[in-house]
Write a protein that holds these residues in place. Structure first.
Motif, PDB file in Angstrom:
ATOM      1  N   ILE A  71       0.881  -1.210  -0.173  1.00 25.34           N
ATOM      2  CA  ILE A  71       0.008  -0.042  -0.076  1.00 25.34           C
ATOM      3  C   ILE A  71       0.762   1.378   0.102  1.00 25.34           C
ATOM      4  O   ILE A  71       2.106   1.252   0.500  1.00 25.34           O
ATOM      5  N   GLU A  72       0.300   2.347  -0.299  1.00 28.78           N
ATOM      6  CA  GLU A  72       0.997   3.637  -0.512  1.00 28.78           C
ATOM      7  C   GLU A  72       0.580   4.473   0.749  1.00 28.78           C
ATOM      8  O   GLU A  72      -0.429   4.647   0.912  1.00 28.78           O
ATOM      9  N   VAL A  73       1.914   4.785   1.308  1.00 31.40           N
ATOM     10  CA  VAL A  73       1.693   5.715   2.534  1.00 31.40           C
ATOM     11  C   VAL A  73       2.546   7.003   2.511  1.00 31.40           C
ATOM     12  O   VAL A  73       3.519   7.047   1.692  1.00 31.40           O
ATOM     13  N   LYS A  74       1.976   8.065   3.135  1.00 31.22           N
ATOM     14  CA  LYS A  74       2.797   9.260   3.162  1.00 31.22           C
ATOM     15  C   LYS A  74       3.550   9.440   4.617  1.00 31.22           C
ATOM     16  O   LYS A  74       3.216   9.150   5.573  1.00 31.22           O
ATOM     17  N   ILE A  75       4.786   9.673   4.230  1.00 30.79           N
ATOM     18  CA  ILE A  75       5.790  10.179   5.577  1.00 30.79           C
ATOM     19  C   ILE A  75       5.470  11.298   6.018  1.00 30.79           C
ATOM     20  O   ILE A  75       5.677  12.366   5.378  1.00 30.79           O
ATOM     21  N   ILE A  76       5.047  11.498   7.050  1.00 27.66           N
ATOM     22  CA  ILE A  76       4.460  12.762   7.681  1.00 27.66           C
ATOM     23  C   ILE A  76       5.482  13.175   8.725  1.00 27.66           C
ATOM     24  O   ILE A  76       5.224  14.473   9.132  1.00 27.66           O
ATOM     25  N   GLY A  77       6.378  12.489   9.286  1.00 26.31           N
ATOM     26  CA  GLY A  77       7.261  12.907  10.298  1.00 26.31           C
ATOM     27  C   GLY A  77       8.399  12.040  10.264  1.00 26.31           C
ATOM     28  O   GLY A  77       8.379  10.839   9.761  1.00 26.31           O
ATOM     29  N   VAL A 135       3.852   7.638   9.482  1.00 22.77           N
ATOM     30  CA  VAL A 135       2.993   7.578   8.222  1.00 22.77           C
ATOM     31  C   VAL A 135       1.628   7.677   8.750  1.00 22.77           C
ATOM     32  O   VAL A 135       1.351   7.594   9.791  1.00 22.77           O
ATOM     33  N   LEU A 136       0.755   8.169   7.848  1.00 22.65           N
ATOM     34  CA  LEU A 136      -0.593   7.970   8.197  1.00 22.65           C
ATOM     35  C   LEU A 136      -1.304   7.252   6.942  1.00 22.65           C
ATOM     36  O   LEU A 136      -1.185   7.341   5.737  1.00 22.65           O
TER      37      LEU A 136
END
Length: 255
Positions: free
Chosen positions: A111-117, A125-126
């Motif tokens: 799955i694709e996730v965004k690095i938020i921190g 990730v979120l």
């Protein structure tokens, strides 16, 4: 004043609500209060939705909720003093999010996730409004971690534990899954030296660490490993083990 209508009454009958803590019920917001909203759930007293039970932490609290629309709420508690049920949208969204995550895990897909921190241990990730974590050992091999911030990367699940609110992902496992034509057991691959450790040498194969264990290094090189295996030198190696759960490879040397 009653805000229920025929459709809402039918909905109540269909669900047969008994208003127990932990249940999910249908209701309609009809009034905004100083610290929350009043919700008509078809009971004698209106239920109460506190502001701090509206949004998960990832949402903005500045958005005002729409009224006169039937929606679902989670029964969080019963306030004996006010004789009101206390409702939560946040808890409901939390449950729905975890159900989606568990479904994704059961499908065993990347799955694709965004690095938020970022922190010392890895990347935050979120996913489905739930915060997760990618340990440093499961980030793409030898990439500069700070460059991953706000980027979307492919991952696979390592730990999905709703009870402990623990979501751990691996970018390396997803990388390994995406290169089956290159990395197969017994395959011969040309790869650069990435790191030299006391216990062996790491090669970089498509952003995946490939360990040449010290026991696999020919004796003639043991006298000066750093000399024979400088960083960046290309060697032809054979894949002898694939750890898909941890996103790691083991190789032997073709001499």
């Amino acid at each position: 004043m009653c805000f229920t209508d025929t459709n809402f009454a039918q909905l109540l009958d269909r669900y047969q609500y008994s208003f127990n803590v932990g249940d999910i019920i249908a209701g309609t917001i009809f009034s905004k209060e100083e610290k929350g909203y009043l919700v008509d759930i078809g009971a004698d007293n209106a239920a109460y939705l506190p502001n701090n039970e509206i949004y998960l932490e990832t949402y903005s609290n500045s958005v005002e909720l729409s009224r006169s629309e039937i929606q679902e709420f989670f029964i969080l508690a019963y306030n004996i003093k006010t004789k009101q049920l206390v409702l939560s949208l946040k808890r409901l969204e939390y449950l729905i999010s975890w159900d989606r995550i568990k479904q994704l895990k059961s499908e065993n897909i990347a799955i694709e996730v965004k690095i938020i921190g970022l922190n010392k241990g890895g990347g935050l990730v979120l996913l489905e409004n739930i915060q997760g974590f990618i340990p440093n050992s499961h980030l793409a091999y030898m990439e500069k971690k700070e460059e991953l911030l706000n980027q979307h990367i492919a991952c696979k699940f390592l730990i999905v534990d709703e009870q402990c609110n623990q979501l751990v992902l691996s970018s390396r496992c997803a990388q390994l899954e995406r290169i089956p034509n290159i990395v197969n057991l017994g395959a011969y691959v040309e790869a650069p030296v990435a790191e030299v450790k006391q216990y062996g040498i790491f090669f970089k194969i498509e952003k995946i660490p490939a360990l040449l264990h010290i026991s696999e290094i020919p004796e003639k090189y043991n006298s000066n490993i750093s000399y024979y295996f400088p960083i960046g030198k290309i060697w032809k190696v054979k894949v002898i083990h694939i750890d898909r759960k941890q996103g790691r490879l083991s190789v032997s040397l073709l001499d």
